[in-house]
Write a protein that holds these residues in place. Structure first.
Motif, PDB file in Angstrom:
ATOM      1  N   GLY A   5       0.997  -1.059   0.142  1.00  0.00           N
ATOM      2  CA  GLY A   5      -0.096  -0.044   0.033  1.00  0.00           C
ATOM      3  C   GLY A   5       0.948   1.129  -0.089  1.00  0.00           C
ATOM      4  O   GLY A   5       0.477   2.388  -0.671  1.00  0.00           O
ATOM      5  N   LYS A   6       2.039   1.131   0.514  1.00  0.00           N
ATOM      6  CA  LYS A   6       2.708   2.603   0.809  1.00  0.00           C
ATOM      7  C   LYS A   6       3.622   2.653  -0.501  1.00  0.00           C
ATOM      8  O   LYS A   6       4.138   3.820  -0.604  1.00  0.00           O
ATOM      9  CB  LYS A   6       3.700   2.461   2.009  1.00  0.00           C
ATOM     10  CG  LYS A   6       4.820   1.436   1.765  1.00  0.00           C
ATOM     11  CD  LYS A   6       5.580   1.591   3.276  1.00  0.00           C
ATOM     12  CE  LYS A   6       6.778   0.571   3.253  1.00  0.00           C
ATOM     13  NZ  LYS A   6       7.187   0.523   4.414  1.00  0.00           N
ATOM     14  N   GLY A  40     -12.221   4.978   4.104  1.00  0.00           N
ATOM     15  CA  GLY A  40     -11.347   4.650   4.867  1.00  0.00           C
ATOM     16  C   GLY A  40      -9.983   4.531   4.158  1.00  0.00           C
ATOM     17  O   GLY A  40      -8.742   4.483   5.075  1.00  0.00           O
ATOM     18  N   VAL A  41      -9.997   4.842   2.852  1.00  0.00           N
ATOM     19  CA  VAL A  41      -8.528   4.878   2.230  1.00  0.00           C
ATOM     20  C   VAL A  41      -8.676   6.212   1.301  1.00  0.00           C
ATOM     21  O   VAL A  41     -10.028   6.576   0.733  1.00  0.00           O
ATOM     22  CB  VAL A  41      -8.502   3.820   1.013  1.00  0.00           C
ATOM     23  CG1 VAL A  41      -7.375   3.742   0.387  1.00  0.00           C
ATOM     24  CG2 VAL A  41      -8.515   2.288   1.936  1.00  0.00           C
ATOM     25  N   LYS A  42      -7.449   6.958   1.137  1.00  0.00           N
ATOM     26  CA  LYS A  42      -7.714   7.933   0.381  1.00  0.00           C
ATOM     27  C   LYS A  42      -6.573   7.968  -0.743  1.00  0.00           C
ATOM     28  O   LYS A  42      -5.533   7.510  -0.489  1.00  0.00           O
ATOM     29  CB  LYS A  42      -6.872   9.231   1.282  1.00  0.00           C
ATOM     30  CG  LYS A  42      -7.155  10.564   0.605  1.00  0.00           C
ATOM     31  CD  LYS A  42      -6.822  11.824   1.639  1.00  0.00           C
ATOM     32  CE  LYS A  42      -5.639  11.786   2.113  1.00  0.00           C
ATOM     33  NZ  LYS A  42      -5.062  12.886   2.933  1.00  0.00           N
ATOM     34  N   VAL A  43      -7.001   8.336  -2.026  1.00  0.00           N
ATOM     35  CA  VAL A  43      -6.318   8.225  -3.103  1.00  0.00           C
ATOM     36  C   VAL A  43      -6.108   9.526  -3.664  1.00  0.00           C
ATOM     37  O   VAL A  43      -6.793  10.340  -3.755  1.00  0.00           O
ATOM     38  CB  VAL A  43      -6.974   7.403  -4.297  1.00  0.00           C
ATOM     39  CG1 VAL A  43      -6.101   7.436  -5.400  1.00  0.00           C
ATOM     40  CG2 VAL A  43      -7.025   6.021  -3.571  1.00  0.00           C
ATOM     41  N   ALA A  61      -7.911  -2.669  11.524  1.00  0.00           N
ATOM     42  CA  ALA A  61      -7.810  -4.041  10.775  1.00  0.00           C
ATOM     43  C   ALA A  61      -8.220  -3.898   9.528  1.00  0.00           C
ATOM     44  O   ALA A  61      -7.723  -4.318   8.112  1.00  0.00           O
ATOM     45  CB  ALA A  61      -8.487  -5.047  11.459  1.00  0.00           C
ATOM     46  N   GLN A  62      -9.680  -3.239   9.183  1.00  0.00           N
ATOM     47  CA  GLN A  62     -10.086  -3.230   8.128  1.00  0.00           C
ATOM     48  C   GLN A  62      -9.303  -2.165   6.900  1.00  0.00           C
ATOM     49  O   GLN A  62      -9.333  -2.525   5.769  1.00  0.00           O
ATOM     50  CB  GLN A  62     -11.524  -2.681   8.144  1.00  0.00           C
ATOM     51  CG  GLN A  62     -12.465  -2.533   6.885  1.00  0.00           C
ATOM     52  CD  GLN A  62     -13.801  -2.276   7.031  1.00  0.00           C
ATOM     53  OE1 GLN A  62     -14.207  -1.789   8.133  1.00  0.00           O
ATOM     54  NE2 GLN A  62     -14.530  -2.274   5.871  1.00  0.00           N
ATOM     55  N   HIS A  63      -9.122  -0.914   7.433  1.00  0.00           N
ATOM     56  CA  HIS A  63      -8.386  -0.123   6.840  1.00  0.00           C
ATOM     57  C   HIS A  63      -6.945  -0.652   6.445  1.00  0.00           C
ATOM     58  O   HIS A  63      -6.671  -0.304   5.249  1.00  0.00           O
ATOM     59  CB  HIS A  63      -8.145   1.313   7.424  1.00  0.00           C
ATOM     60  CG  HIS A  63      -9.437   2.022   8.007  1.00  0.00           C
ATOM     61  ND1 HIS A  63      -9.803   3.277   8.614  1.00  0.00           N
ATOM     62  CD2 HIS A  63     -10.744   1.741   7.571  1.00  0.00           C
ATOM     63  CE1 HIS A  63     -10.906   3.612   8.585  1.00  0.00           C
ATOM     64  NE2 HIS A  63     -11.642   2.722   7.771  1.00  0.00           N
ATOM     65  N   GLY A  68      -3.725  -2.119   1.074  1.00  0.00           N
ATOM     66  CA  GLY A  68      -2.978  -2.715   0.007  1.00  0.00           C
ATOM     67  C   GLY A  68      -3.836  -3.249  -1.116  1.00  0.00           C
ATOM     68  O   GLY A  68      -3.181  -3.302  -2.183  1.00  0.00           O
ATOM     69  N   THR A  69      -5.188  -3.613  -0.783  1.00  0.00           N
ATOM     70  CA  THR A  69      -6.034  -4.093  -1.889  1.00  0.00           C
ATOM     71  C   THR A  69      -6.099  -2.864  -2.800  1.00  0.00           C
ATOM     72  O   THR A  69      -6.305  -3.270  -3.910  1.00  0.00           O
ATOM     73  CB  THR A  69      -7.064  -4.525  -1.248  1.00  0.00           C
ATOM     74  OG1 THR A  69      -6.775  -5.542  -0.361  1.00  0.00           O
ATOM     75  CG2 THR A  69      -8.158  -4.935  -2.254  1.00  0.00           C
ATOM     76  N   THR A  70      -6.440  -1.600  -2.324  1.00  0.00           N
ATOM     77  CA  THR A  70      -6.759  -0.679  -3.244  1.00  0.00           C
ATOM     78  C   THR A  70      -5.535  -0.295  -4.071  1.00  0.00           C
ATOM     79  O   THR A  70      -5.983   0.043  -5.520  1.00  0.00           O
ATOM     80  CB  THR A  70      -7.240   0.741  -2.394  1.00  0.00           C
ATOM     81  OG1 THR A  70      -8.266   0.230  -1.475  1.00  0.00           O
ATOM     82  CG2 THR A  70      -7.706   1.867  -3.351  1.00  0.00           C
ATOM     83  N   ARG A  71      -4.552  -0.313  -3.644  1.00  0.00           N
ATOM     84  CA  ARG A  71      -3.211   0.102  -4.369  1.00  0.00           C
ATOM     85  C   ARG A  71      -3.138  -0.774  -5.441  1.00  0.00           C
ATOM     86  O   ARG A  71      -2.855  -0.665  -6.250  1.00  0.00           O
ATOM     87  CB  ARG A  71      -2.056  -0.052  -3.376  1.00  0.00           C
ATOM     88  CG  ARG A  71      -0.844   0.720  -4.079  1.00  0.00           C
ATOM     89  CD  ARG A  71      -0.070  -0.456  -4.569  1.00  0.00           C
ATOM     90  NE  ARG A  71       1.336   0.153  -5.347  1.00  0.00           N
ATOM     91  CZ  ARG A  71       1.853  -0.437  -6.191  1.00  0.00           C
ATOM     92  NH1 ARG A  71       1.563  -1.724  -6.570  1.00  0.00           N
ATOM     93  NH2 ARG A  71       3.016   0.141  -6.729  1.00  0.00           N
TER      94      ARG A  71
END
Length: 193
Positions: A5-6, A40-43, A61-63, A68-71
């Motif tokens: 994710g990072k 919960g995820v910012k793009v 845990a959810q965030h 990683g999934t979103t990335r």
């Protein structure tokens, strides 16, 4: 911090990104794909550095899971619109064949009727070898497209028409896939007691 994710997603030349709320649309030489990311995820899109960054709101845990999934999903879209995806499949078995009939892939894989799998929009199918010759020379087809998820589910539908069996290896499989083989029945020699 998520190792995947990072990592920022580098954008090749000619790729345009449009972000509105939770919706992200990415356009490249092969086409346009879009997705809606979870809350919960910012793009963010850094046009000066030509990259996309994904950050999460908290350490729940959810965030962490969504980070990683979103990335990974965004990276799949960038690869899809720039180079595209391709999957090769093989059909093994005497008398087995594959053909294009209209907007369907028609498989003859040992049943009394052919199996028809509809081709989704945006997917191209090319049949290289239409019929299998024995158990050594398979029928071959190639699936091309820009959406990795659509290609994966379409290829899975083709494979589900006839799963490879473990004795002779007859059935539909991905190119290069190894099938765990089983030995057939061993018959006892003559002269029992």
């Amino acid at each position: 911090m998520s190792r995947i994710g990072k990592k920022p997603i580098d954008l090749p030349g000619g790729v345009k990104v449009a972000i509105s709320g939770n919706n992200i649309s990415i356009t490249g030489p092969k086409g346009t794909l879009s997705m809606a990311h979870a809350k919960g995820v910012k793009v963010t899109h850094d046009s000066a550095a030509s990259m996309i960054k994904v950050e999460r709101d908290s350490d729940s845990a959810q965030h962490r899971a969504l980070h990683g999934t979103t990335r990974a999903l965004l990276n799949n879209i960038v690869v899809g619109v720039t180079t595209g995806y391709q999957k090769k499949m093989e059909v093994y078995g005497t008398g087995y064949s594959v053909a294009m009939v209209g907007q369907n892939v028609e498989l003859k894989v040992g049943y009394s009727h052919p199996i028809k799998v509809p081709i989704p929009t945006g997917i191209k199918v090319a049949v290289e070898v239409p019929a299998a010759k024995g158990d050594e020379t398979p029928a071959k087809l190639t699936v091309d497209g820009i959406d990795k998820q659509v290609i994966g589910s379409f290829c899975r539908a083709i494979k589900d028409a006839r799963q490879p069996e473990p004795y002779k290896g007859k059935g539909v499989r991905y190119a290069g896939e190894q099938i765990r083989r089983k030995a057939g029945k061993a018959f006892a020699g003559a002269g029992g007691g």
